[in-house]
Motif scaffolding. Structure first.
Motif, PDB file in Angstrom:
ATOM      1  N   HIS A   1       8.445   0.134   7.834  1.00  0.00           N
ATOM      2  CA  HIS A   1       8.466  -0.340   6.606  1.00  0.00           C
ATOM      3  C   HIS A   1       8.665  -1.779   6.501  1.00  0.00           C
ATOM      4  N   TYR A   2       8.373  -2.103   5.408  1.00  0.00           N
ATOM      5  CA  TYR A   2       8.245  -3.741   5.242  1.00  0.00           C
ATOM      6  C   TYR A   2       9.269  -4.266   4.007  1.00  0.00           C
ATOM      7  N   GLN A   3      10.161  -5.043   4.429  1.00  0.00           N
ATOM      8  CA  GLN A   3      10.987  -5.464   3.357  1.00  0.00           C
ATOM      9  C   GLN A   3      10.565  -6.756   2.734  1.00  0.00           C
ATOM     10  N   PRO A   4      10.076  -7.153   1.451  1.00  0.00           N
ATOM     11  CA  PRO A   4       9.848  -8.373   1.031  1.00  0.00           C
ATOM     12  C   PRO A   4      10.831  -9.348   1.179  1.00  0.00           C
ATOM     13  N   GLN A   5      10.395 -10.622   1.429  1.00  0.00           N
ATOM     14  CA  GLN A   5      11.321 -11.656   1.376  1.00  0.00           C
ATOM     15  C   GLN A   5      10.708 -12.602   0.225  1.00  0.00           C
ATOM     16  N   PHE A   6      11.739 -13.538  -0.569  1.00  0.00           N
ATOM     17  CA  PHE A   6      11.333 -13.962  -1.771  1.00  0.00           C
ATOM     18  C   PHE A   6      11.855 -15.690  -1.513  1.00  0.00           C
ATOM     19  N   ASN A   7      11.107 -16.448  -2.063  1.00  0.00           N
ATOM     20  CA  ASN A   7      11.477 -17.901  -2.249  1.00  0.00           C
ATOM     21  C   ASN A   7      12.532 -17.680  -3.467  1.00  0.00           C
ATOM     22  N   ALA A   8      13.856 -18.388  -2.935  1.00  0.00           N
ATOM     23  CA  ALA A   8      14.914 -18.075  -3.784  1.00  0.00           C
ATOM     24  C   ALA A   8      14.931 -18.929  -5.278  1.00  0.00           C
ATOM     25  N   HIS A   9      14.022 -19.883  -5.159  1.00  0.00           N
ATOM     26  CA  HIS A   9      14.057 -20.610  -6.344  1.00  0.00           C
ATOM     27  C   HIS A   9      12.721 -20.274  -7.119  1.00  0.00           C
ATOM     28  N   THR A  10      11.701 -19.944  -6.597  1.00  0.00           N
ATOM     29  CA  THR A  10      10.818 -19.603  -7.484  1.00  0.00           C
ATOM     30  C   THR A  10      10.477 -17.997  -7.694  1.00  0.00           C
ATOM     31  N   GLY A  11      10.848 -17.153  -6.888  1.00  0.00           N
ATOM     32  CA  GLY A  11      10.950 -15.715  -6.854  1.00  0.00           C
ATOM     33  C   GLY A  11       9.520 -15.386  -6.221  1.00  0.00           C
ATOM     34  N   GLU A  12       8.969 -16.200  -5.838  1.00  0.00           N
ATOM     35  CA  GLU A  12       7.525 -15.781  -5.116  1.00  0.00           C
ATOM     36  C   GLU A  12       7.644 -15.067  -3.751  1.00  0.00           C
ATOM     37  N   ILE A  13       6.938 -14.006  -3.456  1.00  0.00           N
ATOM     38  CA  ILE A  13       6.918 -13.350  -2.034  1.00  0.00           C
ATOM     39  C   ILE A  13       6.533 -14.239  -1.291  1.00  0.00           C
TER      40      ILE A  13
END
Ligand code: C2E
Ligand code: CA
Ligand code: CA
Length: 279
Positions: free
Chosen positions: A42-54
């Motif tokens: 399974h793959y858990q996405p990680q996000f930029n904390a400020h822009t919300g981008e993956i």
């Protein structure tokens, strides 16, 4: 008294042999599961904390037993380590993840980073560098997009060996993350010597930070330490808006947690990508 002692011994010994035979049964199950390809990622996405981008994802292994039931890694990784089956399993994980994320790269998402967990046994194994090199060669996945997650405890027994391993991995071009930071036994004086690129703040600190000022202070200090040592800082186990707001305020760079997404199947991750980048 002697008879009683003997009985006790007998009882203890039966109990032990039961534990041992269960373990052997489970070990055989694991071995069989590897041959039968019963594992999946399974793959858990990680996000930029400020822009919300993956920004990328962490690959997490699951064991799908035949009737469709899925077993979580907490229930088999320790035994896989003990029996050294983590070596072939870990190699399968790395190969499979590189192969899959290469597909996403080729579909236009080449900025995505892939994080893969390395168990201490894998990290210290003599074949590690060749194993990682093979996975990159065979899949064509770029080393610079790969991040290997290790825990502080890999350095407990032999700091010099750990340092050499890390330097050799860096020479291959891969990035190194320290996982579950703050829960292990590594002193800060060693941390500064390690060629780490990413620091992952352990879930336990994130969980309590909005209710416990001490945890908030520790998270703040960890972000500062990471940044001072030129690392990108990611918080995992982010479940609430309140935690997210605090982490952003403290300057945390990236976020991973149920607030955004649970670990996803390959298909669901593909769907997330097509939604995210649809224009
Ligand atoms: P980890 O590396 O710390 O991975 C994060 C764990 O936290 C994952 O559990 C993930 O599903 C869970 N998690 C993510 N977001 C949240 C959240 O918001 N709240 C809560 N409560 N949990 C969250 P998972 O997938 O069950 O994996 C457990 C552990 O098993 C991992 O912890 C890692 O140590 C190990 N593991 C998983 N896959 C592999 C692997 O391929 N190789 C090795 N060596 N270990 C693995
Ligand atoms: Ca991890
Ligand atoms: Ca972790």
């Amino acid at each position: 008294a002697k008879a009683k002692g003997k009985n006790n011994y007998q009882f203890f010994s039966d109990d032990m042999s039961l534990i041992v035979s269960r373990k052997i049964a489970l070990e055989n199950e694991l071995r069989r599961a590897l041959t039968n390809k019963e594992f999946l990622l399974h793959y858990q996405p990680q996000f930029n904390a400020h822009t919300g981008e993956i920004t990328g994802m962490e690959a997490l292994v699951r064991w799908q037993i035949t009737d469709g039931e899925i077993i979580s890694p907490a229930n088999f990784i320790p035994l896989a380590e003990e029996t050294r089956l983590i070596l072939p399993l870990g190699e399968w994980v790395l190969n499979t993840a590189c192969e899959q994320v290469k597909i996403w790269h080729d579909a236009g998402h080449s900025h995505l980073k892939l994080a893969v967990n390395l168990s201490p046994l894998q990290f210290l194994d003599d074949d590690l560098l060749d194993m990682v090199g093979r996975a990159l060669d065979q899949t064509g996945f770029p080393a610079s997009s790969l991040e290997l997650e290790i825990t502080e405890n890999v350095a407990v027994d032999d700091i010099d060996l750990a340092l050499l391993r890390m330097q050799a991995l860096k020479e291959l071009g891969v990035n190194l993350a320290i996982d579950d930071f703050g829960t292990g036994y590594c002193s800060l004086s060693y941390l500064k010597k390690f060629p780490l690129t990413n620091l992952k703040i352990a879930q336990s600190f994130v969980r309590d930070m909005a209710i416990n000022p001490h945890d908030e202070a520790l998270v703040e200090a960890m972000v500062l330490i990471g940044h001072k040592l030129n690392m990108s800082v990611i918080a995992e186990g982010v479940e609430t808006e309140e935690q997210l707001a605090l982490l952003k305020e403290l300057g945390c760079d990236e976020i991973q947690g149920y607030l955004f997404s649970k670990p996803l199947t390959t298909d669901h991750f593909s769907q997330l990508l097509s939604k995210e980048f649809a224009t």
